[in-house]
Design a protein around this motif. Structure first.
Motif, PDB file in Angstrom:
ATOM      1  N   MET A  82      -9.105   1.649  -5.110  1.00  0.00           N
ATOM      2  CA  MET A  82      -8.485   0.348  -5.355  1.00  0.00           C
ATOM      3  C   MET A  82      -7.146   0.544  -6.061  1.00  0.00           C
ATOM      4  O   MET A  82      -7.059   0.437  -7.279  1.00  0.00           O
ATOM      5  CB  MET A  82      -9.414  -0.513  -6.208  1.00  0.00           C
ATOM      6  N   LYS A 104      -2.920  -1.388 -10.476  1.00  0.00           N
ATOM      7  CA  LYS A 104      -3.089  -0.260 -11.401  1.00  0.00           C
ATOM      8  C   LYS A 104      -1.729   0.331 -11.728  1.00  0.00           C
ATOM      9  O   LYS A 104      -0.770   0.185 -10.978  1.00  0.00           O
ATOM     10  CB  LYS A 104      -3.953   0.833 -10.768  1.00  0.00           C
ATOM     11  N   ASN A 163      -6.900  -4.757  -2.135  1.00  0.00           N
ATOM     12  CA  ASN A 163      -7.788  -3.636  -2.458  1.00  0.00           C
ATOM     13  C   ASN A 163      -9.001  -3.598  -1.538  1.00  0.00           C
ATOM     14  O   ASN A 163      -9.451  -2.520  -1.144  1.00  0.00           O
ATOM     15  CB  ASN A 163      -8.227  -3.711  -3.923  1.00  0.00           C
ATOM     16  N   TRP A 209      -7.756  -2.230   1.740  1.00  0.00           N
ATOM     17  CA  TRP A 209      -7.501  -0.792   1.566  1.00  0.00           C
ATOM     18  C   TRP A 209      -8.818  -0.020   1.504  1.00  0.00           C
ATOM     19  O   TRP A 209      -8.935   1.052   2.115  1.00  0.00           O
ATOM     20  CB  TRP A 209      -6.689  -0.548   0.302  1.00  0.00           C
ATOM     21  N   LEU A 210      -9.792  -0.537   0.785  1.00  0.00           N
ATOM     22  CA  LEU A 210     -11.086   0.131   0.640  1.00  0.00           C
ATOM     23  C   LEU A 210     -11.737   0.339   1.998  1.00  0.00           C
ATOM     24  O   LEU A 210     -12.229   1.422   2.301  1.00  0.00           O
ATOM     25  CB  LEU A 210     -12.007  -0.686  -0.274  1.00  0.00           C
ATOM     26  N   ASN A 215      -4.002  -8.107 -11.641  1.00  0.00           N
ATOM     27  CA  ASN A 215      -5.256  -8.180 -10.900  1.00  0.00           C
ATOM     28  C   ASN A 215      -5.515  -9.582 -10.378  1.00  0.00           C
ATOM     29  O   ASN A 215      -6.571 -10.154 -10.592  1.00  0.00           O
ATOM     30  CB  ASN A 215      -6.423  -7.712 -11.769  1.00  0.00           C
ATOM     31  N   GLY A 257      -9.557   3.707   1.784  1.00  0.00           N
ATOM     32  CA  GLY A 257     -10.012   4.120   0.457  1.00  0.00           C
ATOM     33  C   GLY A 257     -11.308   4.898   0.447  1.00  0.00           C
ATOM     34  O   GLY A 257     -11.426   5.908  -0.251  1.00  0.00           O
ATOM     35  N   LEU A 264      -4.129  -1.157  -5.859  1.00  0.00           N
ATOM     36  CA  LEU A 264      -3.273  -2.277  -6.245  1.00  0.00           C
ATOM     37  C   LEU A 264      -3.708  -2.847  -7.591  1.00  0.00           C
ATOM     38  O   LEU A 264      -4.890  -2.975  -7.877  1.00  0.00           O
ATOM     39  CB  LEU A 264      -3.310  -3.362  -5.168  1.00  0.00           C
ATOM     40  N   TRP A 298       0.828  -1.201   0.000  1.00  0.00           N
ATOM     41  CA  TRP A 298       0.000   0.000   0.000  1.00  0.00           C
ATOM     42  C   TRP A 298       0.863   1.252   0.000  1.00  0.00           C
ATOM     43  O   TRP A 298       0.481   2.273  -0.570  1.00  0.00           O
ATOM     44  CB  TRP A 298      -0.943   0.008   1.199  1.00  0.00           C
ATOM     45  N   ALA A 329      -4.049  -8.963  -5.099  1.00  0.00           N
ATOM     46  CA  ALA A 329      -4.393  -7.565  -5.363  1.00  0.00           C
ATOM     47  C   ALA A 329      -5.843  -7.301  -4.977  1.00  0.00           C
ATOM     48  O   ALA A 329      -6.152  -6.256  -4.394  1.00  0.00           O
ATOM     49  CB  ALA A 329      -4.154  -7.221  -6.829  1.00  0.00           C
TER      50      ALA A 329
END
Length: 133
Positions: free
Chosen positions: A115, A119, A71, A74-75, A63, A79, A117, A37, A67
């Protein structure tokens, strides 16, 4: 035109936004477990510093299940709050006519802040963006 918009963006919020993402990246890297992150946060900081002329695309083969799991974590942790901050800032920027492109750039940051990760950020002038590495 992109350079002018980037300079205006930098003065009216881009510097502070990038500094916030950079600070989050440092904290994440210090905590060792959250290094993915932290790296994503540094990537977003560079994008937040100079957003015009760049875009976010999916990494080829980036993806996977890790990941996705990262994500989701993280969200839930950060996020959603960052996205709410981007929306609030975009609303404030959209009050003036000059601020409308800045508000759109702020809204462009929401998907990658939700999101990050899997990207990558590429120049918009790149032909065949999906094959960019």
């Amino acid at each position: 035109m992109k350079t002018l918009l980037n300079i205006i963006w930098l003065v009216f919020g881009g510097f502070w936004l990038a500094l916030g993402y950079f600070a989050a990246g440092v904290i994440c890297c210090l905590l060792i477990v959250t290094i993915p992150w932290g790296i994503a946060s540094f990537r977003i900081a560079a994008y937040a510093l100079w957003p015009f002329g760049q875009m976010v695309v999916d990494k080829p083969g980036g993806n996977g299940p890790f990941a996705l799991l990262g994500n989701v974590i993280w969200l839930l942790v950060a996020g959603i709050w960052i996205a709410i901050g981007h929306v609030a800032t975009a609303i404030a920027m959209a009050i003036t006519i000059i601020g409308i492109p800045l508000a759109i750039a702020n809204l462009k940051l929401i998907p990658v802040s939700l999101m990050p990760l899997g990207k990558q950020i590429v120049p918009t002038s790149t032909p065949f963006v999906s094959t960019y590495r």
